[in-house]
Scaffold this motif. Structure first.
Motif, short mmCIF file in Angstrom:
data_model
loop_
_atom_site.label_atom_id
_atom_site.label_comp_id
_atom_site.label_asym_id
_atom_site.label_seq_id
_atom_site.Cartn_x
_atom_site.Cartn_y
_atom_site.Cartn_z
N ILE A 1 0.92 -1.17 -0.02
CA ILE A 1 0.05 -0.04 0.01
C ILE A 1 0.83 1.34 0.01
O ILE A 1 1.83 1.26 1.02
CB ILE A 1 -0.81 -0.13 1.05
N MET A 2 0.73 2.10 -0.99
CA MET A 2 1.57 3.27 -1.18
C MET A 2 2.97 3.02 -1.06
O MET A 2 3.90 3.90 -0.64
CB MET A 2 1.02 4.46 -0.04
N GLY A 3 3.40 1.78 -1.45
CA GLY A 3 4.74 1.55 -1.72
C GLY A 3 5.60 0.89 -0.46
O GLY A 3 6.75 0.50 -0.33
N ALA A 4 4.69 0.69 0.71
CA ALA A 4 5.07 0.08 1.76
C ALA A 4 4.43 -1.41 2.01
O ALA A 4 3.22 -1.54 1.73
CB ALA A 4 4.86 0.91 3.02
N PRO A 5 5.14 -2.37 2.36
CA PRO A 5 4.35 -3.58 2.81
C PRO A 5 3.70 -3.35 4.26
O PRO A 5 4.07 -2.99 5.14
CB PRO A 5 5.62 -4.51 3.41
N CYS A 6 2.23 -3.97 4.07
CA CYS A 6 1.55 -3.66 5.05
C CYS A 6 0.79 -5.12 5.40
O CYS A 6 0.35 -5.91 4.61
CB CYS A 6 0.08 -3.09 4.72
N LEU A 7 0.71 -5.45 6.79
CA LEU A 7 0.27 -6.79 7.33
C LEU A 7 -1.07 -6.84 7.06
O LEU A 7 -1.81 -5.96 7.89
CB LEU A 7 0.78 -6.87 8.72
N ILE A 8 -1.56 -7.62 6.65
CA ILE A 8 -3.18 -8.13 6.33
C ILE A 8 -3.45 -8.33 7.88
O ILE A 8 -2.95 -9.29 8.35
CB ILE A 8 -3.47 -8.94 5.35
N GLY A 9 -4.51 -8.06 8.28
CA GLY A 9 -5.24 -8.31 9.40
C GLY A 9 -4.52 -7.81 10.87
O GLY A 9 -4.65 -8.14 11.74
N ALA A 10 -3.52 -6.81 10.58
CA ALA A 10 -3.06 -6.05 11.71
C ALA A 10 -4.12 -5.29 12.44
O ALA A 10 -5.20 -5.04 11.85
CB ALA A 10 -1.96 -5.16 11.12
N GLN A 11 -3.78 -5.32 13.69
CA GLN A 11 -4.72 -4.16 14.64
C GLN A 11 -5.09 -2.89 13.94
O GLN A 11 -6.23 -2.59 13.58
CB GLN A 11 -4.21 -4.06 16.07
N SER A 12 -3.84 -2.29 13.37
CA SER A 12 -4.14 -0.89 12.71
C SER A 12 -2.90 -0.82 11.90
O SER A 12 -1.72 -1.38 12.01
CB SER A 12 -4.26 -0.02 13.48
N THR A 13 -2.77 -0.26 10.50
CA THR A 13 -1.98 0.14 9.76
C THR A 13 -2.04 1.51 9.53
O THR A 13 -2.92 2.10 9.10
CB THR A 13 -1.67 -0.64 8.76
N LEU A 14 -0.81 2.25 9.52
CA LEU A 14 -0.29 3.58 9.26
C LEU A 14 0.61 3.73 8.02
O LEU A 14 1.69 3.15 8.13
CB LEU A 14 0.06 4.47 10.64
N ILE A 15 0.16 4.45 7.21
CA ILE A 15 1.27 4.86 6.09
C ILE A 15 1.68 6.02 6.83
O ILE A 15 0.96 6.93 6.56
CB ILE A 15 0.94 4.74 4.52
N CYS A 16 3.19 6.32 6.79
CA CYS A 16 3.42 7.44 7.22
C CYS A 16 4.78 8.26 6.20
O CYS A 16 5.25 7.41 5.68
CB CYS A 16 4.39 7.54 8.51
N ARG A 17 4.78 9.43 6.23
CA ARG A 17 5.93 9.93 5.41
C ARG A 17 6.82 10.68 6.52
O ARG A 17 6.45 11.30 7.38
CB ARG A 17 5.41 11.18 4.73
N ARG A 18 7.97 10.38 6.22
CA ARG A 18 9.12 11.03 7.34
C ARG A 18 9.00 12.41 7.22
O ARG A 18 9.32 12.86 6.32
CB ARG A 18 10.61 10.01 6.90
#
Length: 170
Positions: A114-131
């Protein structure tokens, strides 16, 4: 009952370090895996130092060990993911907490991009961040991430870590 405003004597550095270690063992923290994708592929590391920083702009901070494998890599990318683990994802935490993890940890049926980052399916929550900023301090570097995207499971049941072991709510 008398009260005294006198401060206790200062401890030596070793006593303070031991006292801090004991105090932090008592602080339950949600377990997360920070992930990114760069020219060398996918990478991730387990972290327990994550906290909300600001809602305007929406921001969080993480702390990464400067000698860890993720340190230089996160400074070289613009975006990364923070995967806050669900209670049944203890093995994910152990995998990404191990010193010799590889890109093989990212199985296609468990992770999605997602948006160039690996995201864990089924995580409690996922955040995509820009440094957005960073600050070195001691052995670690604080990384401020501006939150660009979020996803959360409806039920709240995060994986916790306290007193040297994994815990669950309830």
């Amino acid at each position: 009952m008398s009260t005294s405003s006198a401060l206790p004597p200062l401890d030596d550095a070793a006593s303070i370090m031991d006292g801090l270690r004991q105090a932090m063992r008592r602080l339950a923290a949600s377990v997360s895996v920070v992930t990114l994708r760069d020219a060398n592929g996918a990478a991730g590391a387990t972290v327990s130092a994550l906290c909300s920083l600001s809602f305007e702009p929406p921001s969080v901070l993480i702390a990464l060990n400067q000698s860890g494998s993720m340190h230089d890599r996160i400074l070289a990318v613009d975006t990364y993911a923070i995967n806050i683990l669900y209670a049944d994802q203890e093995e994910v935490s152990k995998t990404f907490g191990a010193p010799n993890r590889t890109a093989d940890c990212f199985k296609p049926d468990v992770w999605e991009d997602i948006m160039g980052a690996p995201c864990l399916i089924g995580a409690q929550s996922t955040l995509i961040c820009r440094r957005a900023a960073e600050l070195p301090h001691g052995s670690h570097r604080v990384i401020v991430g501006e939150v660009l995207w979020t996803r959360s499971r409806p039920e709240v049941n995060p994986l916790l870590y306290a007193d040297g072991g994994y815990r669950r709510l309830g």
